[in-house]
Design an enzyme around this catalytic site. Sequence first.
Site, short mmCIF file in Angstrom:
data_model
loop_
_atom_site.label_atom_id
_atom_site.label_comp_id
_atom_site.label_asym_id
_atom_site.label_seq_id
_atom_site.Cartn_x
_atom_site.Cartn_y
_atom_site.Cartn_z
N GLY A 61 43.30 24.84 33.56
CA GLY A 61 43.16 25.17 34.97
C GLY A 61 42.94 24.01 35.92
N GLU A 115 36.14 20.79 36.65
CA GLU A 115 36.46 22.18 36.32
C GLU A 115 37.14 22.85 37.52
OE1 GLU A 115 37.20 24.37 34.33
OE2 GLU A 115 35.45 25.33 33.45
N ASP A 119 32.69 30.60 36.53
CA ASP A 119 32.56 32.05 36.66
C ASP A 119 31.27 32.46 35.95
OD1 ASP A 119 33.06 34.77 36.78
OD2 ASP A 119 34.82 34.74 35.52
N LYS A 147 31.70 31.13 41.43
CA LYS A 147 31.38 32.54 41.71
C LYS A 147 29.91 32.76 41.36
CE LYS A 147 35.83 34.36 40.09
NZ LYS A 147 36.42 35.18 39.02
N PHE A 168 39.01 38.02 41.39
CA PHE A 168 39.93 37.28 40.53
C PHE A 168 40.89 36.49 41.42
CE2 PHE A 168 43.87 36.97 37.99
CZ PHE A 168 43.36 36.21 36.96
N ASP A 175 45.59 30.50 36.51
CA ASP A 175 46.69 31.34 36.04
C ASP A 175 46.37 32.82 36.05
OD1 ASP A 175 44.83 31.32 33.87
OD2 ASP A 175 46.43 31.91 32.52
N ARG A 181 50.31 29.19 37.92
CA ARG A 181 49.47 28.01 38.15
C ARG A 181 50.08 27.13 39.24
NH1 ARG A 181 45.71 27.62 34.00
NH2 ARG A 181 46.35 28.38 31.98
P1 5GP Z 1 33.52 30.85 32.67
O1 5GP Z 1 33.28 30.35 31.29
O2 5GP Z 1 32.73 30.10 33.73
O3 5GP Z 1 33.32 32.35 32.75
O4 5GP Z 1 35.04 30.70 32.99
C1 5GP Z 1 35.62 29.50 33.16
C2 5GP Z 1 37.11 29.57 33.01
O5 5GP Z 1 37.62 30.90 33.15
C3 5GP Z 1 37.74 28.78 34.12
O6 5GP Z 1 37.93 27.45 33.72
C4 5GP Z 1 39.05 29.49 34.34
O7 5GP Z 1 40.02 28.96 33.48
C5 5GP Z 1 38.76 30.93 33.97
N1 5GP Z 1 38.47 31.74 35.17
C6 5GP Z 1 37.28 32.12 35.65
N2 5GP Z 1 37.39 32.87 36.76
C7 5GP Z 1 38.73 32.95 37.02
C8 5GP Z 1 39.50 33.56 38.05
O8 5GP Z 1 39.04 34.21 39.01
N3 5GP Z 1 40.85 33.38 37.96
C9 5GP Z 1 41.44 32.70 36.95
N4 5GP Z 1 42.77 32.60 36.98
N5 5GP Z 1 40.74 32.10 35.96
C10 5GP Z 1 39.40 32.22 36.00
#
Ligand code: 5GP
Length: 192
Positions: A61, A115, A119, A147, A168, A175, A181
């Site tokens: 990402g 990063e 999320d 977020k 989202f 993606d 992307r």
């Molecule tokens: P986390 O481990 O913080 O839950 O998620 C991190 C990864 O999840 C990010 O690097 C990203 O690749 C993916 N991700 C989290 N939220 C979103 C979102 O709203 N859209 C997309 N496309 N990917 C997300």
Amino acid sequence: MELPTWNYLLNLPMQTIKVKEKRFEIAIPANRIAQRVEELQAEIYLNYQDRTPIFIGILNGSFIFMADLLKGYPGDCEMDFIKASSYEGMESTGDVKEIMGLKTDIEGRDIVLVEDIVDTGLTLEKLLENLKRSKPSSISIVSLLFKPEKCQADFKIDFLGFEIPNEFVIGYGLDFDGSVRNLKHIYRLQES
Ligand code: 5GP
């Protein structure tokens, strides 16, 4: 020469796109992203100045963000990438897989983890734990998006682009099941 047309851009107003039967609208336009990325570059440089940090991009990402952030970085720096994944479709699975490890020796070095979005924070938490074992002298975190509503992790984002609601988002490196992307704006899923 005719420009290529993308099927999900057909028959929709410019602000809205359709991807895999879902509708998305522009959340952060490209010019606003570019302006904020420039500000982040300056903030990071002011922090490091004459040191040589190693920027580590978290794939996939962050690849567009990392390129824009470091294009023209005014100080000396090194770059590497690490690959992690925890997302399937539109939800974080919480099961973080580190797919590609780091080759650079980071002992005693200043690390800046790059990063795209934080999320739940589980991906970064796991990577931080792994990186700390290699004894870097410092680790800071830069994330384009955050977020706060969903974050369960206990770390600080040192350099943040935008705080966003629990929606989202896609585009600018992010993606939807491997696609989109390449969109230059960031889009959010529209309420149905
Ligand atoms: P986390 O481990 O913080 O839950 O998620 C991190 C990864 O999840 C990010 O690097 C990203 O690749 C993916 N991700 C989290 N939220 C979103 C979102 O709203 N859209 C997309 N496309 N990917 C997300």
